[in-house]
Every structure is written in structure tokens, then in C-alpha cells.
Design a protein around this motif. Structure first.
Motif, PDB file in Angstrom:
ATOM      1  N   UNK A  59      25.422  -6.997  64.812  1.00 25.99           N
ATOM      2  CA  UNK A  59      26.894  -7.219  64.683  1.00 25.99           C
ATOM      3  C   UNK A  59      27.443  -6.008  63.884  1.00 25.99           C
ATOM      4  N   UNK A  60      26.714  -5.683  62.669  1.00 22.69           N
ATOM      5  CA  UNK A  60      27.119  -4.668  62.107  1.00 22.69           C
ATOM      6  C   UNK A  60      26.988  -3.384  62.720  1.00 22.69           C
ATOM      7  N   UNK A  61      26.142  -3.379  63.447  1.00 21.02           N
ATOM      8  CA  UNK A  61      26.153  -2.122  64.248  1.00 21.02           C
ATOM      9  C   UNK A  61      27.213  -1.804  65.220  1.00 21.02           C
ATOM     10  N   UNK A  62      27.479  -2.997  65.721  1.00 23.46           N
ATOM     11  CA  UNK A  62      28.845  -2.829  66.671  1.00 23.46           C
ATOM     12  C   UNK A  62      30.212  -2.895  66.048  1.00 23.46           C
ATOM     13  N   UNK A  63      30.240  -3.169  64.418  1.00 19.43           N
ATOM     14  CA  UNK A  63      31.120  -2.894  63.610  1.00 19.43           C
ATOM     15  C   UNK A  63      31.278  -1.227  63.276  1.00 19.43           C
ATOM     16  N   UNK A  64      30.055  -0.688  63.037  1.00 20.90           N
ATOM     17  CA  UNK A  64      30.050   0.712  62.834  1.00 20.90           C
ATOM     18  C   UNK A  64      30.788   1.482  63.877  1.00 20.90           C
ATOM     19  N   UNK A  65      30.226   0.979  65.162  1.00 25.80           N
ATOM     20  CA  UNK A  65      30.801   1.808  66.319  1.00 25.80           C
ATOM     21  C   UNK A  65      32.602   1.342  66.452  1.00 25.80           C
ATOM     22  N   UNK A  66      32.839   0.133  66.226  1.00 25.31           N
ATOM     23  CA  UNK A  66      34.257   0.146  66.240  1.00 25.31           C
ATOM     24  C   UNK A  66      35.141   0.961  65.273  1.00 25.31           C
ATOM     25  N   UNK A  67      34.676   1.065  64.086  1.00 22.59           N
ATOM     26  CA  UNK A  67      35.380   1.802  63.290  1.00 22.59           C
ATOM     27  C   UNK A  67      35.020   3.196  63.458  1.00 22.59           C
ATOM     28  N   UNK A  68      34.029   3.821  63.993  1.00 24.84           N
ATOM     29  CA  UNK A  68      33.890   5.000  64.562  1.00 24.84           C
ATOM     30  C   UNK A  68      34.797   5.438  65.580  1.00 24.84           C
ATOM     31  N   UNK A  69      35.179   4.498  66.587  1.00 23.09           N
ATOM     32  CA  UNK A  69      36.212   4.559  67.501  1.00 23.09           C
ATOM     33  C   UNK A  69      37.511   4.846  66.967  1.00 23.09           C
ATOM     34  N   UNK A  70      37.522   4.030  66.188  1.00 22.78           N
ATOM     35  CA  UNK A  70      39.255   3.852  65.465  1.00 22.78           C
ATOM     36  C   UNK A  70      39.472   5.292  64.841  1.00 22.78           C
ATOM     37  N   UNK A  71      38.287   5.939  64.074  1.00 18.26           N
ATOM     38  CA  UNK A  71      38.372   7.387  63.587  1.00 18.26           C
ATOM     39  C   UNK A  71      38.543   8.296  64.578  1.00 18.26           C
ATOM     40  N   UNK A  72      37.872   8.115  65.726  1.00 16.06           N
ATOM     41  CA  UNK A  72      38.228   8.907  66.964  1.00 16.06           C
ATOM     42  C   UNK A  72      39.550   9.188  67.501  1.00 16.06           C
ATOM     43  N   UNK A  73      39.972   7.771  67.387  1.00 18.05           N
ATOM     44  CA  UNK A  73      41.163   7.618  67.899  1.00 18.05           C
ATOM     45  C   UNK A  73      42.399   8.236  67.231  1.00 18.05           C
TER      46      UNK A  73
END
Length: 159
Positions: A59-73
Motif C-alpha cells: 500500500x505504501x508503494x501505491x501511495x508513493x506512485x499516487x504522490x508522484x503522479x500528483x507531482x507530475x500533474x
């Protein structure tokens, strides 16, 4: 252009919802589920904490992906996606996928060597291959981003 901003806004709403749901899973649902399973089947109670730790890590790995996508957006919104700053966040996505995959391979090997039924190992093998494909696609997307960034930098130098 307006459509792009709307899509980014909607995607951000869903990312916030997904992140919130994952926090609930991480803190309440997964630990509670494995505690319930340990109480119901005492022979497998020794797996409670390893299963909880692995699940929370994924779940933490998925959260890292979500935060990274947010920053890319954010970079897309500022029209800076084709810059060096985007590589940090794409690399974070790749490394999160790699970390999740390595742990998944470990789980696959443990279950594969201890399973009586081939169903769960086959499902885990499918997940191992699927996450590997996802990681490799992200590596290809990173290479495409690098090429696009180089082309944009060259075009800006010409203009």
C-alpha cells in the motif's frame, strides 16, 4: 487546453479519494483482517505480522506512485512536464514498482514452496508478471519522456 485542465482536476479528485482509502486500509482494514484471520485459524497465526507488514508495504508503494503522479500533474499544469524535474517523480514511480515487485517475488517463492494447491502460486505468478510488465512499461515511458524533453530543449534553443 480546457479539457486537459478538467481531466487533471478530476484525476486529482480520484487520487485524493484513492489515497484516503489506502490510508484506511493501511491503518485499520489490513491489520484488522490479519488479526481476525489469526484468531480464526491459529495454525497460521504466525503469518499475521509478516502478512500485515508486506500488505502495508505494498500500500505504501501505491501511495508513493499516487504522490508522484500528483507531482507530475502539477508539472503538466505548469507546462513543465518536459523538464528535468519530471524525472525525479518518474524515477520514484519506477523504484516503487521495483520495490513492490521484489517483495512480491519473495512472497511468490515462499507461497510456491509451501503450497499444496497450485491456485495461489499461479495467481501470484500472474501478479509477478503483471507488475514486471508495469515496471517495464514505466521504464519505456521514462525513455520516451527523456527523448521528448531533449527534443523540446532543442526546439526551444532553435526558437
Amino acid at each position: 487546453m480546457i479539457t486537459e485542465h478538467r481531466v487533471v482536476a478530476v484525476l486529482r479528485v480520484f487520487l485524493v479519494l484513492l489515497f484516503g482509502i489506502l490510508v484506511v486500509f493501511q491503518t485499520l482494514s489490513l491489520p484488522g483482517q490479519f488479526a481476525h484471520m489469526a484468531a480464526r485459524d491459529p495454525d497460521l497465526a504466525y503469518l499475521r505480522w509478516p502478512a500485515t507488514a508486506v500488505s502495508v508495504f505494498w500500500v505504501l508503494c501505491v501511495q508513493v506512485v499516487i504522490v508522484s503522479i500528483w507531482r507530475l500533474l502539477t508539472l503538466v499544469k505548469k507546462d513543465r512536464i518536459f523538464s528535468r524535474a519530471s524525472f525525479t517523480w518518474v524515477d520514484a514511480i519506477v523504484w516503487a514498482i521495483v520495490a513492490a515487485w521484489v517483495v512480491l517475488v519473495g512472497v511468490f517463492l515462499y507461497v510456491g514452496f509451501n503450497a499444496d494447491d497450485p491456485g495461489l502460486p499461479l495467481l501470484l505468478l500472474l501478479l509477478v508478471i503483471g507488475v514486471a510488465v508495469l515496471g517495464l512499461v514505466m521504464v519505456v515511458m521514462r525513455a520516451l519522456l527523456r527523448q521528448a524533453t531533449t527534443l523540446r530543449t532543442d526546439m526551444e534553443a532553435v526558437i
